[in-house]
Design a protein around this motif. Structure first.
Motif, short mmCIF file in Angstrom:
data_model
loop_
_atom_site.label_atom_id
_atom_site.label_comp_id
_atom_site.label_asym_id
_atom_site.label_seq_id
_atom_site.Cartn_x
_atom_site.Cartn_y
_atom_site.Cartn_z
N GLY A 137 -4.52 10.64 -9.05
CA GLY A 137 -5.59 11.21 -8.24
C GLY A 137 -5.20 11.54 -6.82
N GLU A 138 -3.95 11.25 -6.43
CA GLU A 138 -3.51 11.63 -5.07
C GLU A 138 -3.15 13.11 -5.05
OE1 GLU A 138 -3.67 9.90 -2.40
OE2 GLU A 138 -4.23 7.97 -3.28
N VAL A 139 -4.19 13.94 -5.28
CA VAL A 139 -3.96 15.37 -5.51
C VAL A 139 -3.71 16.14 -4.22
CG1 VAL A 139 -5.27 15.38 -7.66
CG2 VAL A 139 -6.45 15.80 -5.48
N GLY A 140 -3.91 15.51 -3.07
CA GLY A 140 -3.55 16.20 -1.83
C GLY A 140 -2.09 16.57 -1.79
N ASN A 172 -13.39 15.47 -0.72
CA ASN A 172 -12.84 16.16 0.44
C ASN A 172 -13.60 15.70 1.67
OD1 ASN A 172 -11.47 17.86 2.14
ND2 ASN A 172 -11.77 19.70 0.92
N GLU A 173 -12.92 14.87 2.48
CA GLU A 173 -13.52 14.39 3.72
C GLU A 173 -12.40 14.27 4.74
OE1 GLU A 173 -17.00 11.81 3.39
OE2 GLU A 173 -16.14 10.58 4.99
N GLY A 174 -11.91 13.06 4.99
CA GLY A 174 -10.75 12.94 5.87
C GLY A 174 -9.50 13.49 5.21
N GLY A 175 -9.45 13.46 3.89
CA GLY A 175 -8.34 14.01 3.13
C GLY A 175 -8.83 14.40 1.76
N LEU A 176 -7.97 15.06 1.00
CA LEU A 176 -8.29 15.47 -0.36
C LEU A 176 -7.82 14.40 -1.34
CD1 LEU A 176 -7.44 19.27 -0.67
CD2 LEU A 176 -9.51 18.17 -1.51
N LEU A 224 0.84 -1.19 0.00
CA LEU A 224 0.00 0.00 0.00
C LEU A 224 0.87 1.25 0.00
CD1 LEU A 224 -2.96 1.02 0.20
CD2 LEU A 224 -2.63 1.15 2.68
N ARG A 225 0.56 2.18 -0.90
CA ARG A 225 1.28 3.44 -0.98
C ARG A 225 0.32 4.60 -0.75
NH1 ARG A 225 5.35 3.51 -6.07
NH2 ARG A 225 5.94 5.36 -4.90
N TYR A 226 0.89 5.76 -0.43
CA TYR A 226 0.15 7.02 -0.31
C TYR A 226 -0.85 7.02 0.84
CZ TYR A 226 1.74 6.65 -5.15
OH TYR A 226 2.49 6.41 -6.27
N ALA A 227 -0.68 6.16 1.83
CA ALA A 227 -1.63 6.11 2.94
C ALA A 227 -0.91 5.70 4.21
CB ALA A 227 -2.78 5.15 2.63
N SER A 228 0.09 6.45 4.60
CA SER A 228 0.85 6.11 5.81
C SER A 228 0.01 6.24 7.07
CB SER A 228 2.09 7.01 5.91
OG SER A 228 1.73 8.37 5.99
N HIS A 229 -1.15 6.92 6.97
CA HIS A 229 -2.02 7.10 8.13
C HIS A 229 -2.92 5.90 8.39
CE1 HIS A 229 -4.37 8.10 4.64
NE2 HIS A 229 -5.48 8.18 5.34
N THR A 261 5.44 12.14 0.97
CA THR A 261 4.94 10.86 1.43
C THR A 261 5.29 10.60 2.89
OG1 THR A 261 6.90 9.77 0.51
CG2 THR A 261 4.92 9.83 -0.87
N LYS A 262 6.46 11.11 3.32
CA LYS A 262 6.81 10.98 4.74
C LYS A 262 5.93 11.87 5.60
CE LYS A 262 11.67 9.65 4.08
NZ LYS A 262 13.08 10.00 4.35
N ALA A 263 5.67 13.08 5.08
CA ALA A 263 4.82 14.01 5.83
C ALA A 263 3.34 13.64 5.73
CB ALA A 263 5.03 15.43 5.31
N ASN A 264 3.00 12.79 4.73
CA ASN A 264 1.62 12.45 4.42
C ASN A 264 0.77 13.71 4.26
OD1 ASN A 264 -0.30 10.42 3.85
ND2 ASN A 264 -1.26 10.72 5.85
N ALA A 265 1.35 14.69 3.59
CA ALA A 265 0.67 15.97 3.35
C ALA A 265 1.30 16.61 2.14
CB ALA A 265 0.77 16.88 4.57
N GLY A 266 0.58 17.53 1.56
CA GLY A 266 1.08 18.28 0.42
C GLY A 266 0.40 19.62 0.35
N GLY A 267 0.76 20.39 -0.68
CA GLY A 267 0.27 21.75 -0.77
C GLY A 267 -1.24 21.87 -0.84
N PHE A 268 -1.88 21.09 -1.72
CA PHE A 268 -3.33 21.20 -1.87
C PHE A 268 -4.05 20.80 -0.59
CE2 PHE A 268 -7.12 19.86 -4.77
CZ PHE A 268 -7.78 21.05 -4.46
#
Length: 422
Positions: free
Chosen positions: A242-245, A219-223, A163-168, A259-266
């Protein structure tokens, strides 16, 4: 293969069988005469078709027509118990499972709360508990299910199976997880990104019906976003389309090591987590409590109502009925306008690359904003993007990810179970 060459009687019969079954799914119970008219088959051929499907356990007699001139006619419907499927919607907080019959009706649901990051309970146990609970609610057992579709944040890399893009999402990153789940589940299992499943629900049942090129912004728990191009989901090389967050956007500091921060600009600009901060900054009174999603949803709903009051001129605070009173709704309206600008900023980049005919806005935060938020985003996008796709609010409001999982499982299962050429 002998007996399956296109144009042979066996294949033509199977094509007619499938057409009739699809009509029964679409229209509900139909008479032999009505099926004949809709398919163009003669009465004798329609009778043979229904007898064949009834013998195969795919249709059942359900009653007779009433209230029409002439003798009552026998009605036929898809045998809903011919097959059952399950869908799972996985979040960091819980796993929600549902079972549907082959007609698409939900017949059992169950929810398992996630034990948290430090609990020893395995993901396999959580999945099987949720699945078994939904099956039991439907009067079934695990082995009765023909197919399962599991929706998660992120995506399983087709090259590595991880699984990628979902470290949470705790517990879902073991390299052996898919093998362990395959050993525990006797039926075919598919894994899909949760936002992609929401798009499938909208494409089959909601606002995107009849559209082959559209973007769904969630847009709910994340974008996140789902991209449908030429009628098909576009998943990308690693499943991360589609991982536009993670999308870099103006208005917030550049986020590195996303990916380490599990966050991005959008996500930092227009994710739900920014709304309480904006509310305090703008002076919105009485900020509610609850989970982050609950707080953000309540703020957006309140702001949308403030915009409606202004637009309808219903005598709210600061209206013409009380011209000297302070406009108590102004901070909430400013909040919604800022939120809309943030959403449109990220959408503008997607529109520039994809040029979709339609954008579907979905997820709890966007649904809470309703038409006032949609109109604001549409206006802002018109200022920021060269092409101007139509924006609509998603129509599948109740558990869209779970509904999409069921629709995905049903499509594959119907192709198998309704195939009478074998």
């Amino acid at each position: 293969m002998a007996g399956t060459t296109p144009g042979t009687p066996r294949v033509l019969r199977a094509m007619n069988d499938r057409a009739a079954l699809d009509l029964l799914l679409e229209h509900g119970p139909l008479s032999r005469t009505r099926i004949g008219k809709l398919t163009g088959l003669s009465k004798p051929t329609a009778s043979q078709l229904l007898a064949r499907l009834e013998a195969a356990g795919l249709v059942v007699a359900t009653g007779t027509t009433e209230g029409r001139p002439g003798p009552n006619a026998q009605l036929y419907a898809v045998n809903a118990r011919a097959a059952h499927v399950a869908g799972l919607d996985v979040t960091p907080e819980r796993i929600r499972a549902a079972v549907a019959d082959v007609a698409g009706d939900v017949v059992g649901e169950f929810e398992v709360r996630a034990p948290g990051r430090r609990a020893a309970e395995s993901v396999v146990r959580q999945v099987t508990d949720a699945l078994d609970g939904a099956a039991k609610a439907a009067g079934l057992v695990r082995g009765d299910l023909h197919r399962v579709v599991i929706g998660t944040p992120g995506a399983f890399d087709p090259g590595t199976g991880r699984l990628r893009y979902a470290s949470h999402l705790p517990g879902w990153h073991s390299p052996a997880l898919l093998d362990e789940l395959a050993a525990a589940l006797p039926m075919p299992v598919e894994y899909e990104n949760d936002v992609n499943l929401a798009a499938i629900a909208e494409q089959r049942l909601g606002a995107a019906r009849g559209h082959d090129d559209f973007v769904l912004l969630w847009n709910e728990g994340g974008l996140g976003a789902a991209l449908v191009i030429g009628g098909r989901l576009h998943r990308g090389f690693t499943g991360g389309a589609g991982e536009v967050g993670f999308l870099p956007v103006p208005g917030v500091p550049l986020v590195r090591q996303v990916t380490k921060a599990n966050a991005g600009g959008f996500q930092e600009l227009a994710g739900g987590q920014v709304l309480p901060r904006l509310a305090r900054e703008f002076g919105v009174p009485d900020i509610p409590g609850g989970s982050p999603v609950e707080v953000a949803t309540a703020l957006v709903a309140r702001a949308a109502e403030a915009v409606r009051r202004r637009d309808e001129g219903d005598g709210g605070p600061g209206s013409a009925d009380s011209p000297t009173a302070p406009d108590a709704d102004a901070p909430s309206r400013r909040l919604l306008e800022t939120f809309a600008t943030g959403l449109a900023t990220g959408l503008a980049s997607m529109v520039a690359v994809l040029d979709p005919e339609l954008v579907v806005l979905s997820g709890a935060l966007i649904s809470a904003g309703g038409e006032p938020l949609r109109a604001l985003v549409q206006h802002e996008l018109g200022e920021l993007a060269a092409s101007r796709p139509r924006l609509v609010i998603g129509e599948v409001r109740h558990q869209p990810v779970l509904r999409g999982a069921l629709e995905s499982a049903l499509a594959a299962t119907r192709d198998e179970v309704f195939d009478t050429s074998r």
